[in-house]
Write a protein that holds these residues in place. Sequence first.
Motif, PDB file in Angstrom:
ATOM      1  N   LEU A 157       0.968  -1.203   0.068  1.00 42.28           N
ATOM      2  CA  LEU A 157      -0.119   0.094  -0.105  1.00 42.28           C
ATOM      3  C   LEU A 157       0.792   1.235  -0.122  1.00 42.28           C
ATOM      4  CD1 LEU A 157      -2.967  -0.671   2.425  1.00 42.28           C
ATOM      5  CD2 LEU A 157      -3.072  -0.372  -0.190  1.00 42.28           C
ATOM      6  N   ARG A 158       1.841   1.245   0.641  1.00 38.40           N
ATOM      7  CA  ARG A 158       2.968   2.203   0.676  1.00 38.40           C
ATOM      8  C   ARG A 158       3.485   2.649  -0.495  1.00 38.40           C
ATOM      9  NH1 ARG A 158       4.013   0.833   6.194  1.00 38.40           N
ATOM     10  NH2 ARG A 158       5.770  -0.652   5.556  1.00 38.40           N
ATOM     11  N   ARG A 159       3.911   1.412  -1.216  1.00 39.16           N
ATOM     12  CA  ARG A 159       4.408   1.586  -2.666  1.00 39.16           C
ATOM     13  C   ARG A 159       3.317   2.068  -3.520  1.00 39.16           C
ATOM     14  NH1 ARG A 159       6.623  -4.433  -3.959  1.00 39.16           N
ATOM     15  NH2 ARG A 159       7.310  -3.192  -5.919  1.00 39.16           N
ATOM     16  N   TYR A 160       2.126   1.875  -3.279  1.00 36.61           N
ATOM     17  CA  TYR A 160       0.977   2.224  -4.328  1.00 36.61           C
ATOM     18  C   TYR A 160       1.032   3.658  -3.943  1.00 36.61           C
ATOM     19  CZ  TYR A 160      -1.259  -1.443  -6.657  1.00 36.61           C
ATOM     20  OH  TYR A 160      -1.872  -2.569  -7.497  1.00 36.61           O
ATOM     21  N   GLY A 161       0.971   4.159  -2.711  1.00 33.40           N
ATOM     22  CA  GLY A 161       0.751   5.710  -2.431  1.00 33.40           C
ATOM     23  C   GLY A 161       1.886   6.598  -2.990  1.00 33.40           C
ATOM     24  N   ARG A 162       3.200   5.974  -3.290  1.00 32.74           N
ATOM     25  CA  ARG A 162       4.256   6.754  -3.795  1.00 32.74           C
ATOM     26  C   ARG A 162       4.076   6.281  -5.301  1.00 32.74           C
ATOM     27  NH1 ARG A 162       7.083   4.165   0.353  1.00 32.74           N
ATOM     28  NH2 ARG A 162       7.699   2.641  -1.079  1.00 32.74           N
ATOM     29  N   ALA A 200      -3.427  -5.642  -1.372  1.00 32.59           N
ATOM     30  CA  ALA A 200      -3.256  -4.028  -1.944  1.00 32.59           C
ATOM     31  C   ALA A 200      -3.885  -3.709  -3.148  1.00 32.59           C
ATOM     32  CB  ALA A 200      -1.692  -3.705  -1.871  1.00 32.59           C
ATOM     33  N   ASP A 201      -3.831  -4.682  -4.213  1.00 32.57           N
ATOM     34  CA  ASP A 201      -4.329  -4.532  -5.414  1.00 32.57           C
ATOM     35  C   ASP A 201      -5.848  -4.423  -5.275  1.00 32.57           C
ATOM     36  OD1 ASP A 201      -2.087  -4.569  -6.996  1.00 32.57           O
ATOM     37  OD2 ASP A 201      -2.161  -6.944  -7.109  1.00 32.57           O
ATOM     38  N   CYS A 202      -6.606  -5.242  -4.560  1.00 30.29           N
ATOM     39  CA  CYS A 202      -8.007  -5.003  -4.151  1.00 30.29           C
ATOM     40  C   CYS A 202      -8.483  -3.793  -3.469  1.00 30.29           C
ATOM     41  CB  CYS A 202      -8.384  -6.159  -3.281  1.00 30.29           C
ATOM     42  SG  CYS A 202      -8.576  -7.814  -3.873  1.00 30.29           S
ATOM     43  N   VAL A 203      -7.550  -3.425  -2.492  1.00 25.72           N
ATOM     44  CA  VAL A 203      -7.792  -1.991  -1.916  1.00 25.72           C
ATOM     45  C   VAL A 203      -7.586  -1.200  -3.128  1.00 25.72           C
ATOM     46  CG1 VAL A 203      -6.946  -0.387  -0.416  1.00 25.72           C
ATOM     47  CG2 VAL A 203      -7.204  -2.742   0.361  1.00 25.72           C
ATOM     48  N   VAL A 204      -6.766  -1.010  -3.767  1.00 29.63           N
ATOM     49  CA  VAL A 204      -6.685   0.005  -4.934  1.00 29.63           C
ATOM     50  C   VAL A 204      -7.748   0.217  -5.938  1.00 29.63           C
ATOM     51  CG1 VAL A 204      -5.238   0.905  -6.834  1.00 29.63           C
ATOM     52  CG2 VAL A 204      -4.171   0.275  -4.778  1.00 29.63           C
ATOM     53  N   LEU A 205      -8.181  -1.229  -6.491  1.00 32.51           N
ATOM     54  CA  LEU A 205      -9.319  -1.047  -7.363  1.00 32.51           C
ATOM     55  C   LEU A 205     -10.529  -0.938  -6.860  1.00 32.51           C
ATOM     56  CD1 LEU A 205      -8.453  -3.997  -9.993  1.00 32.51           C
ATOM     57  CD2 LEU A 205      -8.006  -1.497 -10.151  1.00 32.51           C
ATOM     58  N   LEU A 206     -10.855  -1.345  -5.679  1.00 34.51           N
ATOM     59  CA  LEU A 206     -12.105  -0.817  -5.129  1.00 34.51           C
ATOM     60  C   LEU A 206     -12.034   0.494  -4.541  1.00 34.51           C
ATOM     61  CD1 LEU A 206     -12.690  -4.236  -2.983  1.00 34.51           C
ATOM     62  CD2 LEU A 206     -13.553  -3.558  -4.977  1.00 34.51           C
ATOM     63  N   GLY A 207     -10.896   1.118  -4.317  1.00 34.46           N
ATOM     64  CA  GLY A 207     -10.963   2.500  -4.039  1.00 34.46           C
ATOM     65  C   GLY A 207     -11.607   3.217  -5.468  1.00 34.46           C
ATOM     66  N   ALA A 208     -10.790   2.846  -6.447  1.00 38.16           N
ATOM     67  CA  ALA A 208     -11.440   3.440  -7.640  1.00 38.16           C
ATOM     68  C   ALA A 208     -12.689   3.474  -7.829  1.00 38.16           C
ATOM     69  CB  ALA A 208     -10.417   2.839  -8.653  1.00 38.16           C
ATOM     70  N   PRO A 264     -17.568  -7.826  -7.132  1.00 39.77           N
ATOM     71  CA  PRO A 264     -16.937  -9.305  -7.075  1.00 39.77           C
ATOM     72  C   PRO A 264     -16.168  -9.350  -8.497  1.00 39.77           C
ATOM     73  CG  PRO A 264     -19.174  -9.583  -6.460  1.00 39.77           C
ATOM     74  CD  PRO A 264     -19.038  -8.220  -6.584  1.00 39.77           C
ATOM     75  N   SER A 265     -16.704  -8.832  -9.482  1.00 42.04           N
ATOM     76  CA  SER A 265     -15.758  -8.873 -10.685  1.00 42.04           C
ATOM     77  C   SER A 265     -14.413  -8.343 -10.500  1.00 42.04           C
ATOM     78  CB  SER A 265     -16.500  -8.366 -11.743  1.00 42.04           C
ATOM     79  OG  SER A 265     -17.784  -8.560 -11.900  1.00 42.04           O
ATOM     80  N   LEU A 266     -14.314  -7.381  -9.824  1.00 38.70           N
ATOM     81  CA  LEU A 266     -13.005  -6.763  -9.679  1.00 38.70           C
ATOM     82  C   LEU A 266     -11.857  -7.458  -8.822  1.00 38.70           C
ATOM     83  CD1 LEU A 266     -13.721  -2.903  -9.241  1.00 38.70           C
ATOM     84  CD2 LEU A 266     -13.270  -4.299 -11.280  1.00 38.70           C
ATOM     85  N   VAL A 267     -12.702  -8.132  -7.735  1.00 42.82           N
ATOM     86  CA  VAL A 267     -11.680  -9.241  -6.912  1.00 42.82           C
ATOM     87  C   VAL A 267     -11.312 -10.418  -7.694  1.00 42.82           C
ATOM     88  CG1 VAL A 267     -12.134 -10.841  -4.751  1.00 42.82           C
ATOM     89  CG2 VAL A 267     -13.104  -8.247  -4.825  1.00 42.82           C
ATOM     90  N   CYS A 268     -12.303 -10.852  -8.668  1.00 45.78           N
ATOM     91  CA  CYS A 268     -12.027 -11.972  -9.271  1.00 45.78           C
ATOM     92  C   CYS A 268     -10.954 -11.667 -10.285  1.00 45.78           C
ATOM     93  CB  CYS A 268     -13.142 -12.667 -10.234  1.00 45.78           C
ATOM     94  SG  CYS A 268     -14.257 -13.455  -9.087  1.00 45.78           S
ATOM     95  N   LEU A 269     -10.825 -10.532 -11.015  1.00 41.34           N
ATOM     96  CA  LEU A 269      -9.800  -9.771 -11.821  1.00 41.34           C
ATOM     97  C   LEU A 269      -8.423  -9.925 -11.104  1.00 41.34           C
ATOM     98  CD1 LEU A 269      -8.898  -8.356 -14.314  1.00 41.34           C
ATOM     99  CD2 LEU A 269      -9.497  -6.337 -13.239  1.00 41.34           C
ATOM    100  N   VAL A 270      -8.323  -9.540  -9.937  1.00 39.81           N
ATOM    101  CA  VAL A 270      -7.083  -9.342  -9.056  1.00 39.81           C
ATOM    102  C   VAL A 270      -6.586 -10.789  -8.907  1.00 39.81           C
ATOM    103  CG1 VAL A 270      -5.930  -8.662  -7.224  1.00 39.81           C
ATOM    104  CG2 VAL A 270      -7.656  -7.280  -8.074  1.00 39.81           C
ATOM    105  N   ALA A 271      -7.455 -11.733  -8.656  1.00 43.29           N
ATOM    106  CA  ALA A 271      -6.890 -12.903  -8.408  1.00 43.29           C
ATOM    107  C   ALA A 271      -6.480 -13.532  -9.615  1.00 43.29           C
ATOM    108  CB  ALA A 271      -8.118 -13.808  -7.947  1.00 43.29           C
ATOM    109  N   LEU A 272      -7.226 -13.342 -10.593  1.00 41.53           N
ATOM    110  CA  LEU A 272      -6.716 -13.784 -12.117  1.00 41.53           C
ATOM    111  C   LEU A 272      -5.574 -13.174 -12.371  1.00 41.53           C
ATOM    112  CD1 LEU A 272      -7.184 -15.311 -14.701  1.00 41.53           C
ATOM    113  CD2 LEU A 272      -8.373 -13.278 -15.658  1.00 41.53           C
ATOM    114  N   ARG A 273      -5.158 -12.026 -12.214  1.00 41.98           N
ATOM    115  CA  ARG A 273      -3.801 -11.508 -12.209  1.00 41.98           C
ATOM    116  C   ARG A 273      -2.839 -12.181 -11.644  1.00 41.98           C
ATOM    117  NH1 ARG A 273      -0.193  -8.026  -9.027  1.00 41.98           N
ATOM    118  NH2 ARG A 273       1.529  -7.381 -10.362  1.00 41.98           N
TER     119      ARG A 273
END
Length: 448
Positions: free
Chosen positions: A6-11, A101-109, A144-153
Amino acid sequence: MFADELRRYGRSRGLWLLLLVVPIAARYLVVGSAVHIALRQHLLSMTWGAVGVTIGVVASTMLLPIGFLYLRSNVTRRRPWQVEDVSPTPRIAMVLGRFGADCVVLLGALAVATLAGGILAWRAQQGPVDPGRLTLAVWLIAGPSLVCLVALRHVLNAVPATRGALGDVLAFCCWFAILAMPSTMGAAPSSFAVNLRDPGGYIRPIIGSGALFATDFAVGGGPVLPGRVPLDVDAGLHAPGYVGARLAWLAIGLVTALFAGLIDRPARISHRRPRSRAAPRWLRRTVAVPATTVPAGPERSASVAVFLSQFRLIGHGVAFPFLAIGAAALGLASEYRHIGSPAALLLLVFALSAQAGRDEAPGLQRLTATMPTSPTLRRAAFVVAGAAWALLMALPHAAIWASTASLLLALATGAGAAIIAGLIATVARSAFAPRMVLLVAWYAYFAS
């Protein structure tokens, strides 16, 4: 690991760019009729619930490829084997930390998109103010679609073979499967088993609890009749089995992320030494170079050499020639505009964006400045080479059907995609931005 990511995302500047682009995209995609949802060939009345359904459907279907490319090019893509191989942290913990961290960022968007949708619905002033229904529609469809997308990645990133272009191809095959799976729902009424066949969750909120008929609705482009019709949002969101199916897909995403952590393998450097193919010393002969030998002169045609190098680099890779042959084979159908041309253009989207990112990489600018050819000539050769690849894949159709229209269409699409990729890569200095823009343009071209 989760806090570190998350800190790396913030930067990361890409995160703030994403959060800035999301409300702008919501404005033009949802209200600007760039992408619309039609019910019985009429647009929807933009009530709070309808705006929420529209944002959820767009995020759960058309924006999934962009989200995947964003994750593949963002901060959690780095895999420093020198650090990870000696780290006492289990690999499953690393993967789950990055997944969180990816889920937090996409769900934040998605939260930013929800806020933008509320502003758009308030400005439209159609129907009573109901932010709760808008939020429920957005998150129940797209969450749920975004969570599945992050999992697929992370599954594709766990195996070395799918960390490159093969993973991108498999991800887009999964995306097409998500769009096509609801066609298997048939005329059955709403139930948990039927709604489970809709990974994107976009069918039931539009058609309600009744049977699926393809002529009842349309998502994307297409002609519409004048006037707007109301959408019964509650009938779709509270249809039998719909909420349970969305929670089931959320659980599938979490289990898939756990599976990615179990199969994750670190990046390794091969320790095998290449075999020397040099001839034995007793067979070697020393050849004296005459004193009159002069160095080779410059290339007679620098523009031809630059074009050939760009043509070869765009088609770089073992799989590209076979994919180009497949796209050309699809072009043998009589309808080249909707079959062969989108297939060839989709292949060029990946190839052109990758080569444009390599050409405009920040570390190569000083090196290319020392070359005898100018950057303008190199970029012009890139555009010509992209158009040449498109023409090459359109030649079978033109030869069989004696059509020059397919050649002109290939020339226009190939050159246009190369120009867009080159211009955006010159500014962004990477392949991510041109690939994202070209994929959106490709979908609009394919759906029109």
